[in-house]
Design a protein around this motif. Structure first.
Motif, short mmCIF file in Angstrom:
data_model
loop_
_atom_site.label_atom_id
_atom_site.label_comp_id
_atom_site.label_asym_id
_atom_site.label_seq_id
_atom_site.Cartn_x
_atom_site.Cartn_y
_atom_site.Cartn_z
N GLY A 83 0.83 -1.22 0.00
CA GLY A 83 0.00 0.00 0.00
C GLY A 83 0.85 1.25 0.00
O GLY A 83 0.60 2.19 -0.76
N CYS A 84 1.85 1.28 0.84
CA CYS A 84 2.77 2.42 0.91
C CYS A 84 3.49 2.61 -0.42
O CYS A 84 3.53 3.71 -0.97
CB CYS A 84 3.78 2.18 2.03
SG CYS A 84 5.12 3.38 2.14
N VAL A 107 10.67 1.45 -1.81
CA VAL A 107 10.03 0.26 -1.23
C VAL A 107 10.70 -0.11 0.09
O VAL A 107 10.02 -0.47 1.05
CB VAL A 107 10.04 -0.91 -2.24
CG1 VAL A 107 9.62 -2.22 -1.58
CG2 VAL A 107 9.12 -0.61 -3.42
N ASP A 108 12.03 -0.02 0.15
CA ASP A 108 12.73 -0.29 1.40
C ASP A 108 12.30 0.68 2.49
O ASP A 108 12.13 0.29 3.65
CB ASP A 108 14.25 -0.20 1.21
CG ASP A 108 14.82 -1.38 0.46
OD1 ASP A 108 14.13 -2.41 0.34
OD2 ASP A 108 15.97 -1.26 -0.02
N SER A 109 12.10 1.94 2.12
CA SER A 109 11.62 2.94 3.06
C SER A 109 10.23 2.56 3.58
O SER A 109 9.95 2.67 4.77
CB SER A 109 11.57 4.31 2.39
OG SER A 109 10.90 5.24 3.17
N CYS A 110 9.38 2.09 2.68
CA CYS A 110 8.05 1.64 3.09
C CYS A 110 8.14 0.45 4.02
O CYS A 110 7.39 0.34 4.99
CB CYS A 110 7.21 1.28 1.85
SG CYS A 110 6.62 2.71 0.93
N SER A 111 9.06 -0.46 3.73
CA SER A 111 9.24 -1.63 4.58
C SER A 111 9.62 -1.21 6.00
O SER A 111 9.10 -1.74 6.97
CB SER A 111 10.30 -2.55 4.00
OG SER A 111 10.40 -3.73 4.75
N CYS A 114 6.59 0.30 7.73
CA CYS A 114 5.62 -0.73 8.11
C CYS A 114 6.15 -1.58 9.27
O CYS A 114 5.37 -2.04 10.11
CB CYS A 114 5.26 -1.60 6.92
SG CYS A 114 4.31 -0.71 5.68
N SER A 115 7.46 -1.79 9.31
CA SER A 115 8.04 -2.59 10.40
C SER A 115 7.85 -1.89 11.73
O SER A 115 7.67 -2.56 12.75
CB SER A 115 9.53 -2.82 10.16
OG SER A 115 9.71 -3.67 9.05
N LYS A 116 7.88 -0.57 11.73
CA LYS A 116 7.66 0.18 12.97
C LYS A 116 6.24 -0.02 13.49
O LYS A 116 6.02 -0.08 14.69
CB LYS A 116 7.94 1.67 12.75
CG LYS A 116 9.39 1.99 12.53
CD LYS A 116 9.58 3.46 12.25
CE LYS A 116 11.02 3.75 11.88
NZ LYS A 116 11.22 5.16 11.50
#
Length: 120
Positions: A83-84, A107-111, A114-116
């Protein structure tokens, strides 16, 4: 009507793309490799828009085919990441340049985001 040279150039481009994707898939395929191959193939072989191709390729390269075997938290993480990425990362790609490195960083930034929120 297309000239013979235009058709030949397009055919060669498709051949090189397919070969490039085959080489990229023979390695442990990273997100960038997956996205680049998917995006170029989508743009060249369909009438989809750049945004549609970007979103489709994000889905194909982010969400594993075995999503149903993951835990609820892991599934939530993948869907949050998708989604992000769908809202923030598809604008880097053009027909001439899929921008796979920029998309991968996004995408890594979104990951990370989302991990937070949803630790798998």
């Amino acid at each position: 009507m297309k000239t013979m040279e235009e058709r030949r150039a397009r055919s060669l481009m498709v051949v090189f793309m397919v070969l490039g994707m085959a080489v990229g898939q023979s390695n442990a395929s990273s997100f960038g490799d997956c996205y680049k191959g998917c995006f170029l193939l989508c743009v060249l072989t369909t009438s989809n828009s750049l945004v549609s191709c970007g979103a489709e390729c994000l889905k194909d390269c982010i969400i594993p085919s075995s999503i149903t075997s993951l835990t609820g938290k892991e599934q939530t993480h993948y869907f949050c990441k998708f989604g992000c990425a769908s809202s923030l990362c598809t604008n880097f790609s053009t027909k001439q340049d899929p921008g796979e490195e920029k998309v991968a960083k996004c995408v890594d930034s979104c990951s990370s985001r989302c991990s937070k929120n949803f630790s798998p």
